[in-house]
Design an enzyme around this catalytic site. Sequence first.
Site, PDB file in Angstrom:
ATOM      1  N   TYR A  98      12.137  -6.514   4.055  1.00 13.97           N
ATOM      2  CA  TYR A  98      11.071  -7.105   4.199  1.00 13.97           C
ATOM      3  C   TYR A  98      10.968  -8.374   3.236  1.00 13.97           C
ATOM      4  O   TYR A  98      11.537  -8.153   2.012  1.00 13.97           O
ATOM      5  CB  TYR A  98       9.937  -6.374   3.980  1.00 13.97           C
ATOM      6  CG  TYR A  98       8.600  -7.031   3.952  1.00 13.97           C
ATOM      7  CD1 TYR A  98       8.040  -8.379   4.803  1.00 13.97           C
ATOM      8  CD2 TYR A  98       7.816  -6.974   2.428  1.00 13.97           C
ATOM      9  CE1 TYR A  98       7.029  -8.864   4.443  1.00 13.97           C
ATOM     10  CE2 TYR A  98       6.756  -7.713   2.446  1.00 13.97           C
ATOM     11  CZ  TYR A  98       6.086  -8.761   3.322  1.00 13.97           C
ATOM     12  OH  TYR A  98       5.119  -9.332   2.924  1.00 13.97           O
ATOM     13  N   ASP A 170      12.365   2.900   2.328  1.00 11.22           N
ATOM     14  CA  ASP A 170      11.372   2.362   2.790  1.00 11.22           C
ATOM     15  C   ASP A 170      11.036   2.735   4.000  1.00 11.22           C
ATOM     16  O   ASP A 170      12.006   2.327   5.117  1.00 11.22           O
ATOM     17  CB  ASP A 170      11.319   0.630   2.670  1.00 11.22           C
ATOM     18  CG  ASP A 170       9.896   0.032   3.290  1.00 11.22           C
ATOM     19  OD1 ASP A 170       9.343   0.707   3.803  1.00 11.22           O
ATOM     20  OD2 ASP A 170       9.633  -1.060   2.491  1.00 11.22           O
ATOM     21  N   LYS A 195       0.354  -0.565   7.218  1.00 12.89           N
ATOM     22  CA  LYS A 195       0.914  -0.560   8.608  1.00 12.89           C
ATOM     23  C   LYS A 195       0.479   0.720   9.288  1.00 12.89           C
ATOM     24  O   LYS A 195      -0.428   1.107   9.329  1.00 12.89           O
ATOM     25  CB  LYS A 195       2.618  -0.760   8.348  1.00 12.89           C
ATOM     26  CG  LYS A 195       2.990  -1.757   7.499  1.00 12.89           C
ATOM     27  CD  LYS A 195       2.352  -3.061   7.823  1.00 12.89           C
ATOM     28  CE  LYS A 195       3.078  -4.155   6.977  1.00 12.89           C
ATOM     29  NZ  LYS A 195       2.164  -4.893   6.029  1.00 12.89           N
TER      30      LYS A 195
HETATM   31  O1  P1T Z   1       1.987  -5.652   2.520  1.00 15.84           O
HETATM   32  P1  P1T Z   1       2.196  -4.620   1.554  1.00 15.84           P
HETATM   33  O2  P1T Z   1       1.200  -3.447   1.869  1.00 15.84           O
HETATM   34  O3  P1T Z   1       2.274  -5.074   0.156  1.00 15.84           O
HETATM   35  O4  P1T Z   1       3.647  -3.893   2.105  1.00 15.84           O
HETATM   36  C1  P1T Z   1       4.750  -4.852   1.765  1.00 15.84           C
HETATM   37  C2  P1T Z   1       5.824  -4.135   2.528  1.00 15.84           C
HETATM   38  C3  P1T Z   1       6.848  -3.480   2.368  1.00 15.84           C
HETATM   39  N1  P1T Z   1       7.677  -2.823   3.214  1.00 15.84           N
HETATM   40  C4  P1T Z   1       7.813  -3.231   4.411  1.00 15.84           C
HETATM   41  C5  P1T Z   1       9.060  -2.884   5.431  1.00 15.84           C
HETATM   42  C6  P1T Z   1       6.981  -3.947   4.975  1.00 15.84           C
HETATM   43  O5  P1T Z   1       7.000  -4.428   6.346  1.00 15.84           O
HETATM   44  C7  P1T Z   1       5.977  -4.665   4.006  1.00 15.84           C
HETATM   45  C8  P1T Z   1       5.081  -5.567   4.643  1.00 15.84           C
HETATM   46  N2  P1T Z   1       5.326  -6.144   5.534  1.00 15.84           N
HETATM   47  C9  P1T Z   1       4.751  -7.249   6.522  1.00 15.84           C
HETATM   48  C10 P1T Z   1       3.533  -7.755   5.787  1.00 15.84           C
HETATM   49  C11 P1T Z   1       5.309  -7.839   7.659  1.00 15.84           C
HETATM   50  O6  P1T Z   1       4.712  -8.545   8.624  1.00 15.84           O
HETATM   51  O7  P1T Z   1       6.559  -7.571   7.930  1.00 15.84           O
END
Ligand code: P1T
Length: 378
Positions: A98, A170, A195
């Site tokens: 990400y 992750d 998510k």
């Molecule tokens: O946005 P947050 O709750 O802080 O999570 C970060 C995060 C961590 N790991 C993965 C695989 C993610 O996809 C994300 C956040 N991703 C997005 C906001 C996106 O649109 O891909």
Amino acid sequence: MKIGTKVIHVGNKPDKETGAVIPPIFQTSTFAQKSPGVHKGYEYTRSHNPTRTRLEECLASLENGKYALVTSSGMAAEMLIMHAIKPGSTVLCGDDVYGGTYRLFTTVFHQLHNFIFIDTTDTKKVAAAIKEHNPDMLWLETPTNPTLKISDLKKLSAMAKKAKAKVVVDNTFMSPYFQRPLELGADIVLHSLTKYLNGHSDVIGGCLILRDKKLYDKLWVLQNSIGPSQSPFDSWLVLRGLKTLGVRMERHQENAFKIAKYLEKHPKVETVIYPGLKSHPQYKIAKAQMSGFGGMISFYIKGGPKESRAFLKKVKLFILAESLGGVESLIEHPAIMTHASIPKKVRDDLGITDNLIRLSVGIEDASDLLEDLKKALG
Ligand code: P1T
């Protein structure tokens, strides 16, 4: 209990005092003490809160872990791990993570640790990198965001264990419904609760799930000291959203399969990436380590930025927005949106080009979603 039952019952026992079937939200910052230091296990919500405890209990159980720590965002959970390892650690990290993770590592924690980015789908490359760099941690995201590359969790965890490196996975894209990395040898599972686990695009949250008490205690001390704990209301919302995880994930997958197959045949589409398609480069590993393929699809539209923009403007049901894993379908352009903080050269090498489009397929009626894509591509 199977996972579809756990999401409803673990951490969700009726309230002891009133019998309320839905546990209350303990919306309080602090807790009364009988005399100094004498209390019922709760002192201050940054440290612990009964609503958050319930969520942590449920999440630990879903991943078959022992402990869970719920944080104010996925990024906050990542930060805690970076503070838990000794300064000067070497972290071997998947090259397609990400964009926010890449930014956190390369613009914040690069001052404290050494990060080496490699293609973790190539087990031989990882073996060589472990030998060369003797890492303290292996950081994996599988499937990756946004090109959905899949790494062999069992093989890589065994290799890391031999080298005494901790393995972080992750698991945001699959959720424990389709993949449970602790069972495959990982030490820590991380989620953006924002998510699929919450599933309704109305909360930001994160969590860490693990089995090692010593490491959990260390992470908890860091959370309590630094302060990125989740609010009771947000924890309650996640507990609520979690209950339908099973039915949502099944429907996300069902819809994603239909869309992936449709796009694969479309003359205006160059390539479709979906772990459930036989054309996916790591289809075999996906099938072996996941019990489903999820709701994320990436595809290359024929053309360049002009064609991508035109298409993204035309979709009506798919909402143009960052994030994923909610009941509503989202669409985005990784190079401009979620992965903009990655340098262009690195993005291009990874395949995050101007014609790459990412879909988070929701749980609407598939025929409406297909119609929307058909009109926009037309
Ligand atoms: O946005 P947050 O709750 O802080 O999570 C970060 C995060 C961590 N790991 C993965 C695989 C993610 O996809 C994300 C956040 N991703 C997005 C906001 C996106 O649109 O891909």
